[in-house]
Design a protein around this motif. Sequence first.
Motif, PDB file in Angstrom:
ATOM      1  N   GLN A 152      53.389  46.807 -37.278  1.00 35.53           N
ATOM      2  CA  GLN A 152      54.098  45.904 -36.358  1.00 35.53           C
ATOM      3  C   GLN A 152      54.346  44.525 -36.979  1.00 35.53           C
ATOM      4  O   GLN A 152      55.345  43.884 -36.674  1.00 35.53           O
ATOM      5  N   SER A 153      53.472  44.101 -37.889  1.00 34.55           N
ATOM      6  CA  SER A 153      53.695  42.776 -38.480  1.00 34.55           C
ATOM      7  C   SER A 153      54.944  42.798 -39.347  1.00 34.55           C
ATOM      8  O   SER A 153      55.688  41.818 -39.409  1.00 34.55           O
ATOM      9  N   GLU A 154      55.190  43.940 -40.006  1.00 38.26           N
ATOM     10  CA  GLU A 154      56.402  44.096 -40.795  1.00 38.26           C
ATOM     11  C   GLU A 154      57.622  43.974 -39.887  1.00 38.26           C
ATOM     12  O   GLU A 154      58.597  43.281 -40.198  1.00 38.26           O
ATOM     13  N   ALA A 155      57.542  44.661 -38.732  1.00 39.46           N
ATOM     14  CA  ALA A 155      58.660  44.653 -37.801  1.00 39.46           C
ATOM     15  C   ALA A 155      58.958  43.227 -37.352  1.00 39.46           C
ATOM     16  O   ALA A 155      60.099  42.767 -37.380  1.00 39.46           O
ATOM     17  N   LEU A 156      57.925  42.516 -36.944  1.00 38.83           N
ATOM     18  CA  LEU A 156      58.132  41.152 -36.467  1.00 38.83           C
ATOM     19  C   LEU A 156      58.701  40.265 -37.570  1.00 38.83           C
ATOM     20  O   LEU A 156      59.523  39.397 -37.313  1.00 38.83           O
ATOM     21  N   ALA A 157      58.281  40.531 -38.819  1.00 40.00           N
ATOM     22  CA  ALA A 157      58.643  39.622 -39.906  1.00 40.00           C
ATOM     23  C   ALA A 157      60.113  39.671 -40.251  1.00 40.00           C
ATOM     24  O   ALA A 157      60.720  38.649 -40.541  1.00 40.00           O
ATOM     25  N   ILE A 158      60.716  40.846 -40.265  1.00 40.30           N
ATOM     26  CA  ILE A 158      62.064  40.905 -40.834  1.00 40.30           C
ATOM     27  C   ILE A 158      63.163  41.324 -39.869  1.00 40.30           C
ATOM     28  O   ILE A 158      64.340  41.188 -40.183  1.00 40.30           O
TER      29      ILE A 158
ATOM     30  N   TYR B  29      63.116  47.287 -26.385  1.00 42.84           N
ATOM     31  CA  TYR B  29      64.073  47.022 -27.466  1.00 42.84           C
ATOM     32  C   TYR B  29      64.476  45.570 -27.329  1.00 42.84           C
ATOM     33  O   TYR B  29      65.210  45.197 -26.422  1.00 42.84           O
ATOM     34  N   ASP B  30      63.963  44.724 -28.223  1.00 43.91           N
ATOM     35  CA  ASP B  30      64.148  43.285 -28.005  1.00 43.91           C
ATOM     36  C   ASP B  30      63.986  42.533 -29.311  1.00 43.91           C
ATOM     37  O   ASP B  30      63.641  43.124 -30.336  1.00 43.91           O
ATOM     38  N   THR B  31      64.212  41.210 -29.271  1.00 38.52           N
ATOM     39  CA  THR B  31      63.955  40.415 -30.467  1.00 38.52           C
ATOM     40  C   THR B  31      62.444  40.327 -30.671  1.00 38.52           C
ATOM     41  O   THR B  31      61.670  40.499 -29.720  1.00 38.52           O
ATOM     42  N   PRO B  32      62.022  40.042 -31.905  1.00 46.32           N
ATOM     43  CA  PRO B  32      60.581  39.951 -32.155  1.00 46.32           C
ATOM     44  C   PRO B  32      59.896  38.922 -31.251  1.00 46.32           C
ATOM     45  O   PRO B  32      58.807  39.146 -30.749  1.00 46.32           O
ATOM     46  N   GLU B  33      60.599  37.791 -31.038  1.00 45.36           N
ATOM     47  CA  GLU B  33      59.962  36.740 -30.232  1.00 45.36           C
ATOM     48  C   GLU B  33      59.703  37.219 -28.822  1.00 45.36           C
ATOM     49  O   GLU B  33      58.613  37.025 -28.273  1.00 45.36           O
TER      50      GLU B  33
ATOM     51  N   VAL C  64      52.037  45.415 -30.308  1.00 44.64           N
ATOM     52  CA  VAL C  64      52.735  44.372 -31.056  1.00 44.64           C
ATOM     53  C   VAL C  64      51.857  43.137 -31.275  1.00 44.64           C
ATOM     54  O   VAL C  64      51.814  42.574 -32.354  1.00 44.64           O
ATOM     55  N   SER C  65      51.168  42.691 -30.215  1.00 45.36           N
ATOM     56  CA  SER C  65      50.457  41.422 -30.376  1.00 45.36           C
ATOM     57  C   SER C  65      48.957  41.558 -30.217  1.00 45.36           C
ATOM     58  O   SER C  65      48.254  40.568 -30.107  1.00 45.36           O
ATOM     59  N   ARG C  66      48.444  42.753 -30.228  1.00 45.04           N
ATOM     60  CA  ARG C  66      47.006  42.979 -30.069  1.00 45.04           C
ATOM     61  C   ARG C  66      46.494  42.298 -28.808  1.00 45.04           C
ATOM     62  O   ARG C  66      45.408  41.738 -28.791  1.00 45.04           O
ATOM     63  N   ALA C  67      47.342  42.308 -27.792  1.00 47.07           N
ATOM     64  CA  ALA C  67      46.926  41.682 -26.538  1.00 47.07           C
ATOM     65  C   ALA C  67      46.020  42.632 -25.779  1.00 47.07           C
ATOM     66  O   ALA C  67      45.994  43.828 -26.020  1.00 47.07           O
ATOM     67  N   ILE C  68      45.292  42.046 -24.861  1.00 45.23           N
ATOM     68  CA  ILE C  68      44.425  42.850 -24.003  1.00 45.23           C
ATOM     69  C   ILE C  68      45.010  42.799 -22.599  1.00 45.23           C
ATOM     70  O   ILE C  68      45.506  41.761 -22.159  1.00 45.23           O
ATOM     71  N   THR C  69      44.997  43.937 -21.956  1.00 42.40           N
ATOM     72  CA  THR C  69      45.527  43.986 -20.598  1.00 42.40           C
ATOM     73  C   THR C  69      44.385  43.852 -19.623  1.00 42.40           C
ATOM     74  O   THR C  69      43.382  44.560 -19.742  1.00 42.40           O
ATOM     75  N   LEU C  70      44.530  42.961 -18.666  1.00 48.37           N
ATOM     76  CA  LEU C  70      43.509  42.912 -17.626  1.00 48.37           C
ATOM     77  C   LEU C  70      44.101  42.455 -16.295  1.00 48.37           C
ATOM     78  O   LEU C  70      45.243  42.004 -16.229  1.00 48.37           O
ATOM     79  N   LYS C  71      43.302  42.601 -15.294  1.00 53.10           N
ATOM     80  CA  LYS C  71      43.776  42.253 -13.958  1.00 53.10           C
ATOM     81  C   LYS C  71      43.263  40.870 -13.576  1.00 53.10           C
ATOM     82  O   LYS C  71      42.165  40.469 -13.954  1.00 53.10           O
TER      83      LYS C  71
END
Lengths: 350, 269, 287
Positions: free
Chosen positions: A202-208, A223-227, A242-249
């Motif tokens: 995913q870092s490759e995807a975001l980079a270029i 399907y969107d821009t990296p930002e 994509v961002s190693r986020a954690i999902t929580l309530k």
Amino acid sequence: MNKPSKATSIDFENITFAYPGSSVAAVTDITLSVRPAELVVVVGPSGCGKSTLLRIVAGLVQPSRGRLLLDGSDTLKLPPEKRRIGWVPQSYALFDHLDVSGNVAFGLRMQGANREQRDRRVQEMLDLCRISQFAHRPVSELSGGQRQRVAIARALATDPRVLLLDEPLAALDPQLRVALRADLEALLRRSGVTTLFVTHDQSEALAIADRVVVLRDGRIEQYDTPERLWTQPANAFVAEFVSRAITLKARCRPEGTVELAPGLIAPVNQALPSDRDIVTLTVRPTDLMLDPEGVAVEVTGCEYAGGTYTVFGRLATGAVVSFLADARLPIGERARVGLRHGTRLNVLDQ
Amino acid sequence: MAASLPSQKARPDPVQQVGATFAWVTALICLAPIPLVVIVATTRNWADGFWAGGITMRWLAEGWQQISPYAWFSLRLAVLILVLDVLVGLPTAWLIARYDFPGRQLLSALTMVPIAIPGIAMALALILAYPAMRGDGRLLVAGHLLYTLPFFVGALVAPLSHPRLRELEAVAATLGAGTVKRLLFVVLPQVRGALLAATIMVVTLSMGEFNVSFFLFTPSLKPLPVELYSAYITGRVEQAAAITLCFLLFVIPATIALERLGGGRVGQA
Amino acid sequence: MEKPQRPGMWASTLSAPFLIIVLTLLFWPLIILAQRSLQPEAGKGLTLALYGEVITSSTYLRAFMNTAIISVLSTVLALVICIPAAIYIEGKGGRGRKWLAVALTIPLSLPGIVIGFFVILNFGLTGVVPQLIERVTGRRELVLAYTFWGMLLGYLYFQIPRVVLVMRGAISAISQDSIDAARTLGASTLRVYFEVILPALRPAIISASSLSLATGFGAFGTAATLSRGYRVVPLEIAAAFTENFKPAQAGALSLLLMLITTTILFGVGNLDTARTRRRRASTREGA
């Protein structure tokens, strides 16, 4: 080198494909558009169908349903040799019975170019990809990075309408990958060809990428821009992938903020739905930080990533969040975290 | 960090040692007859011992004279068999390697069937079924064809179905190569080695074929091994050795080339 | 282009030449052979009389027994010799091992008659070994060429390269990791061989033996050159046909021989896969 006068657009309409004998489809209902000269990266875990998508564009695989348009015209009926696309498979698939020039010239030979035209174009491509010094080298003597460039030169030599790259950096050593990534992107931009680039990183995807397709189990997740992928992931999977986020309530508060844990209040990036008190959020490691006035967490893990530590901590509610720190925090210790100034958390619910 | 421990000498592996002994002894036994043949073929009077009576080229000269027509016949026959193998075997290998259809396993097994049938049984069956074709040599060709096809097809199926080759063809297609061009410019160059090995295998097999040829030959259409056999049964041992040497000179270089190219199974008992 | 697809119409015709050859040159003659053996006298009906004769004839029974003995013995000896030899050849080593491999391949392309001749050269009336022994003891001993032992040597010479080839392929496929894992779990060298390597070689051993046995049964050239009294079935077939002019009897013998070789080749291999399948099924139930 002359850019193609008009770059090609790609349109997928409800593309579905299943391998014969398999009950599960490799890709399902793919609909997306790639603009001329755009660099779109398709990213997703292994087996999500990314390579299949490329093979469909190349004509190596016929979808069971849907339409594929190149510059607005239906191409599914065309065999690969007539589609004028460049395909670089993961193994590069260089012809080892030909030397480097022979490989690059192959497509031109198939097109019937005469010797003069061929030689000129081959030299152009070798210069573009910076491999002129290997012109007469046998393929077996090249390193991974050099083979990659030969494969790309070969694909570009025929002036393709579309360039398809299947994990072009995966076969290379990790330390080379980042350096070559920049080179590769520069090369692709210079050539101006519409490009579909597949990777699992995913870092490759975001980079270029100009835009990124996140694929899972054959379906488009976003399907969107990296930002926007980073700040507004459409669902938990995209956020985590994509961002190693954690999902929580979190609990909704009347002012339109949310409460992650007693004392930890955060603004969000959209209006809260009015019909519920609990919403689902994605929290990225960059959203929180150590804060002496924040809420307590119990450290459950600490990973060093070179320069910073990613720390995992359990909130009073039992949910585990992650945040970045400058120092190592031992497991079991208590720390205090708060929201990074200016951050708005991403709400997943509609 | 402390200095590394001195490396321990690996304890000798008993099976490797036994294996080494067997391997060397067996290799010696396999190779020993060849110089022996040379010696016997050049001895004036072998019954009295090594080179008894002196070294002579007489047996070799006479031997070559005796067998040369049969050697050339065997060679011509081998070339004919090779052509037939390509015409019959190549399409079959292609079909098995490239396509999936009900009955593919059966077809593949069918190509191996001749190996299960003893040569003598096959020869007998051919004679009983087509008695008229015995005299003009067609049955001889049939026998050789049957016993070389399995090896020819077998040698080609693996390289033709190799995924790497398929990927090269896919890339060639995206570069604009149609079916014919892909065959000429990608498939053929890539399977060159396998084709060469298959060719050598077929020629060697045919030149050494005895079990079927023994029942299907005619005086004017006699392969070399059949002539060898009569020499073994009736001639002097020096003559037999000389003739064998000529045969070996034909066949052994081919075997070595085959092993270097990757090996193959040939020959009958 | 991708996974193998169904053949189109013209692709299906690719099999035509081969099918024609197989039908006209293989199946039809074998059918005729079978028919002649079941109908020795034209006009009369089908009968198993000839087969009855063969099975009750002591000569033929002895021939079958002889053939079985020499095939089995040569196969077993070949395995005992070739498995360690192949293990050695495939081990880490220098060029010497490559040349060993080549040396062991030489007999592959030699017809049985030439191998028989080699045995004659070594152990015949004027063979090297008897001559050397005569120099030492004054008498020619060990004239084995025309005895059972000479024939056995010939068969062995013929089996060895085949078995080595099969074993080498299988040995090179054994993963070094499994051997190393066994070592770290405390297995001694000998245990490694018996617990890791030989079991991994089992399918190859089975296929090598079945190939070796089947070709031993069908061997003609070697027997024709070396046999003086040790009759094997291929020799009897030849005699029935060319000396006694009894094609029907030869046919019956041939079919019986073919039955044996095909059963060995196709049956033995499947036996192993059937047993493995049953074992796997039972472990699934247990778990």
